[in-house]
Design a protein around this motif. Sequence first.
Motif, PDB file in Angstrom:
ATOM      1  N   ILE A  34      60.953   6.430   7.576  1.00  0.00           N
ATOM      2  CA  ILE A  34      59.491   6.489   7.582  1.00  0.00           C
ATOM      3  C   ILE A  34      59.064   6.608   6.125  1.00  0.00           C
ATOM      4  CG2 ILE A  34      57.459   7.807   8.339  1.00  0.00           C
ATOM      5  CD1 ILE A  34      59.110   8.549  10.857  1.00  0.00           C
ATOM      6  N   PHE A  44      65.647  14.651  18.697  1.00  0.00           N
ATOM      7  CA  PHE A  44      64.223  14.654  19.076  1.00  0.00           C
ATOM      8  C   PHE A  44      63.908  13.593  20.135  1.00  0.00           C
ATOM      9  CE2 PHE A  44      59.732  13.424  17.984  1.00  0.00           C
ATOM     10  CZ  PHE A  44      59.130  14.609  18.403  1.00  0.00           C
ATOM     11  N   GLY A  50      55.901  11.023  23.220  1.00  0.00           N
ATOM     12  CA  GLY A  50      55.538   9.635  23.547  1.00  0.00           C
ATOM     13  C   GLY A  50      56.569   8.945  24.421  1.00  0.00           C
ATOM     14  N   TRP A  54      60.708   4.783  22.308  1.00  0.00           N
ATOM     15  CA  TRP A  54      60.332   4.426  20.926  1.00  0.00           C
ATOM     16  C   TRP A  54      61.430   4.764  19.925  1.00  0.00           C
ATOM     17  CZ3 TRP A  54      56.570   1.276  21.450  1.00  0.00           C
ATOM     18  CH2 TRP A  54      55.603   1.482  22.434  1.00  0.00           C
ATOM     19  N   VAL A  63      60.425   2.623  10.743  1.00  0.00           N
ATOM     20  CA  VAL A  63      59.408   2.690  11.802  1.00  0.00           C
ATOM     21  C   VAL A  63      58.052   3.124  11.239  1.00  0.00           C
ATOM     22  CG1 VAL A  63      61.034   3.087  13.680  1.00  0.00           C
ATOM     23  CG2 VAL A  63      60.118   5.050  12.444  1.00  0.00           C
ATOM     24  N   PHE A  67      54.986   4.412  13.454  1.00  0.00           N
ATOM     25  CA  PHE A  67      54.712   5.849  13.366  1.00  0.00           C
ATOM     26  C   PHE A  67      53.266   6.102  12.945  1.00  0.00           C
ATOM     27  CE2 PHE A  67      54.538   9.790  10.885  1.00  0.00           C
ATOM     28  CZ  PHE A  67      55.078  10.693  11.794  1.00  0.00           C
ATOM     29  N   HIS A  71      50.133   7.352  16.136  1.00  0.00           N
ATOM     30  CA  HIS A  71      49.743   8.765  16.200  1.00  0.00           C
ATOM     31  C   HIS A  71      48.409   8.914  15.508  1.00  0.00           C
ATOM     32  CE1 HIS A  71      54.304   9.071  15.987  1.00  0.00           C
ATOM     33  NE2 HIS A  71      54.004   9.491  17.203  1.00  0.00           N
ATOM     34  N   LYS A  75      49.987  16.195  14.253  1.00  0.00           N
ATOM     35  CA  LYS A  75      51.181  16.906  14.739  1.00  0.00           C
ATOM     36  C   LYS A  75      52.496  16.220  14.333  1.00  0.00           C
ATOM     37  CE  LYS A  75      48.968  18.672  18.867  1.00  0.00           C
ATOM     38  NZ  LYS A  75      48.879  18.471  20.313  1.00  0.00           N
ATOM     39  N   PRO A  76      52.619  14.900  14.521  1.00  0.00           N
ATOM     40  CA  PRO A  76      53.884  14.258  14.149  1.00  0.00           C
ATOM     41  C   PRO A  76      54.210  14.416  12.657  1.00  0.00           C
ATOM     42  CG  PRO A  76      52.611  12.835  15.564  1.00  0.00           C
ATOM     43  CD  PRO A  76      51.709  13.959  15.189  1.00  0.00           C
ATOM     44  N   ARG A 173      51.214   3.491  24.860  1.00  0.00           N
ATOM     45  CA  ARG A 173      51.089   4.956  24.933  1.00  0.00           C
ATOM     46  C   ARG A 173      52.382   5.602  25.372  1.00  0.00           C
ATOM     47  NH1 ARG A 173      45.623   4.377  28.360  1.00  0.00           N
ATOM     48  NH2 ARG A 173      44.728   2.794  26.995  1.00  0.00           N
TER      49      ARG A 173
HETATM   50  C1  HEM Z   1      58.903   4.451  16.382  1.00  0.00           C
HETATM   51  C2  HEM Z   1      58.213   5.520  16.039  1.00  0.00           C
HETATM   52  C3  HEM Z   1      57.306   6.227  16.976  1.00  0.00           C
HETATM   53  C4  HEM Z   1      56.485   5.680  17.910  1.00  0.00           C
HETATM   54  C5  HEM Z   1      56.232   4.208  18.207  1.00  0.00           C
HETATM   55  C6  HEM Z   1      55.821   6.779  18.568  1.00  0.00           C
HETATM   56  C7  HEM Z   1      54.933   6.637  19.604  1.00  0.00           C
HETATM   57  C8  HEM Z   1      54.252   7.682  20.186  1.00  0.00           C
HETATM   58  C9  HEM Z   1      53.342   7.522  21.273  1.00  0.00           C
HETATM   59  C10 HEM Z   1      53.014   6.200  21.942  1.00  0.00           C
HETATM   60  C11 HEM Z   1      52.865   8.732  21.565  1.00  0.00           C
HETATM   61  C12 HEM Z   1      51.842   9.046  22.657  1.00  0.00           C
HETATM   62  C13 HEM Z   1      50.471   8.772  22.115  1.00  0.00           C
HETATM   63  C14 HEM Z   1      49.464   8.756  23.217  1.00  0.00           C
HETATM   64  O1  HEM Z   1      49.755   8.349  24.341  1.00  0.00           O
HETATM   65  O2  HEM Z   1      48.318   9.115  22.885  1.00  0.00           O
HETATM   66  C15 HEM Z   1      53.455   9.683  20.670  1.00  0.00           C
HETATM   67  C16 HEM Z   1      53.176  11.014  20.646  1.00  0.00           C
HETATM   68  C17 HEM Z   1      53.760  11.883  19.791  1.00  0.00           C
HETATM   69  N1  HEM Z   1      54.769  11.614  18.892  1.00  0.00           N
HETATM   70 FE1  HEM Z   1      55.542   9.809  18.490  1.00  0.00          FE
HETATM   71  N2  HEM Z   1      56.248   7.956  18.016  1.00  0.00           N
HETATM   72  C18 HEM Z   1      57.165   7.652  17.046  1.00  0.00           C
HETATM   73  C19 HEM Z   1      57.833   8.534  16.253  1.00  0.00           C
HETATM   74  C20 HEM Z   1      57.587   9.887  16.236  1.00  0.00           C
HETATM   75  C21 HEM Z   1      58.202  10.818  15.339  1.00  0.00           C
HETATM   76  C22 HEM Z   1      59.218  10.423  14.272  1.00  0.00           C
HETATM   77  C23 HEM Z   1      57.665  12.038  15.602  1.00  0.00           C
HETATM   78  C24 HEM Z   1      57.928  13.364  14.928  1.00  0.00           C
HETATM   79  C25 HEM Z   1      59.042  13.744  14.406  1.00  0.00           C
HETATM   80  C26 HEM Z   1      56.739  11.888  16.684  1.00  0.00           C
HETATM   81  C27 HEM Z   1      56.009  12.898  17.251  1.00  0.00           C
HETATM   82  C28 HEM Z   1      55.070  12.763  18.234  1.00  0.00           C
HETATM   83  C29 HEM Z   1      54.226  13.828  18.710  1.00  0.00           C
HETATM   84  C30 HEM Z   1      54.215  15.269  18.232  1.00  0.00           C
HETATM   85  C31 HEM Z   1      53.390  13.271  19.671  1.00  0.00           C
HETATM   86  C32 HEM Z   1      52.268  13.974  20.438  1.00  0.00           C
HETATM   87  C33 HEM Z   1      51.025  13.780  19.590  1.00  0.00           C
HETATM   88  C34 HEM Z   1      49.878  14.629  20.017  1.00  0.00           C
HETATM   89  O3  HEM Z   1      50.002  15.405  20.950  1.00  0.00           O
HETATM   90  O4  HEM Z   1      48.834  14.510  19.350  1.00  0.00           O
HETATM   91  N3  HEM Z   1      56.716  10.566  17.050  1.00  0.00           N
HETATM   92  N4  HEM Z   1      54.314   9.006  19.848  1.00  0.00           N
END
Ligand code: HEM
Length: 427
Positions: A34, A44, A50, A54, A63, A67, A71, A75-76, A173
Amino acid sequence: MKSTLGIKHNWRNSPEEWLDEKRKHDGAEGLWRIHNGLYDLSDFISRHPGGKFWLQATEGMDVTEAFESHHISLKPDKLLPKYFVRKATTPRNSPFTFLEDGFYRTFKRKVRKVLVNVPVESAMKTNVMVDGMFAGAILVGVLAAIHGTFILAIVAGLILGVCTVAAHSYYHRKDNFRMYYNDIALLPSRSWRIIHVLSHHGYTNSVADLQSYGFDPFVQVYPCQKSTIYKALSILTPLTWPTFIPLIYFSRFNNWKTFVKNFTTVDLLPLVLPILFCVVSKQSVSTKLLIWAVMIAVSSFWFMMVGLVTNHINPDIFVDGDKPRSPHKVDWGTYQLDAVGDKTGVVNTHFLGLISFGDHGLHHLLPTLDHGAFQHLYPVFWETLKEFNLFLRVMRKRDMWVGYFDQLRRETPNPNPPNLATYGVNL
Ligand code: HEM
């Protein structure tokens, strides 16, 4: 074709090959990259809010674009340092930047504030519309199978096509059951999350956009040498659209080993409609299968017509090969505006936008958001566009259609950087 954006990516036609190709150039050293940091996210994967897909699919690649664009909350970003391993040793294979004071991050900061006040009813409305369309398609399809009526199969296919366009946004999503509606319509969620979400949304209209080059030789979008026969016959390419979704679906079986390796029960969903038709109808098996084939072909035609013609393929829209704003450094959000066209009549509408890839600029900038949220975001969108002297390109549908065929014939790269002021709206 050589990328004028400076992206290294050879055209590899299957989604799994696209991932492998990307791994080769991204300098992620088997981890997740990233920006210029390498992270070990193995522990993780199963806790990712999500969903597992992914991170499982993207191990060993950069990514950053996914990434940043998937988001909205911070939080991420706050979690990420926990998984840091080391710095990458090679430059990113992408010209896109996400600077704190750039257009994209500035816009997202404003969006975060507005989202707090977006009523949950708008997302519920979208869900009801999509569920209604899906139920309608199945119901009319069942009637077509029972009576053996092909006109009804065409109507069912049209409703299914409209539904697949609307339901496509659920791919973006966290895992949810509505994204499986499209599996039933032969658009497998796993493949389309690669083709559409990771590839097309991350690297829109570039040489790394599998959705742009994947329909070659029928749809040749880049400005390069094309045969005289292709240029003469390109006007007939809509005749091939009914076959695209079935072809993409069945091409998964070309690589049997990969299909078996990734097989899950979701892969059985395409059988739902033919089995249902066989159970409810007393027509011959061949009639029932033909009804199903007509339904899928019509739905494919609709999905391709709306998806291909009306958002990205036009001489006025940037495509790799044209002169970019800057080959090595461009804000990702600004680039999205360069590579996207919106259509008059479906900007800032809920239902019409949902079923026709409308509000496309906002959808590209904020792909995880429900369509119903966009009407609340336009005021800050216009405000940020003005702040950065940018525009949303809004084109008449007629210009989109004419431009689509012009683009298929176009061989000469545009020598000027994108000018959003032509067709641009910035209220
Ligand atoms: C290929 C990379 C990534 C993709 C495509 C991805 C995709 C997503 C998606 C689609 C969601 C749900 C969003 C929604 O439905 O509103 C999500 C939520 C989340 N992701 Fe990822 N993610 C990736 C990498 C990461 C990484 C590296 C982290 C942290 C180390 C992370 C942490 C989170 C967190 C904490 C949420 C919840 C966000 C919230 O509650 O506001 N994601 N992600």
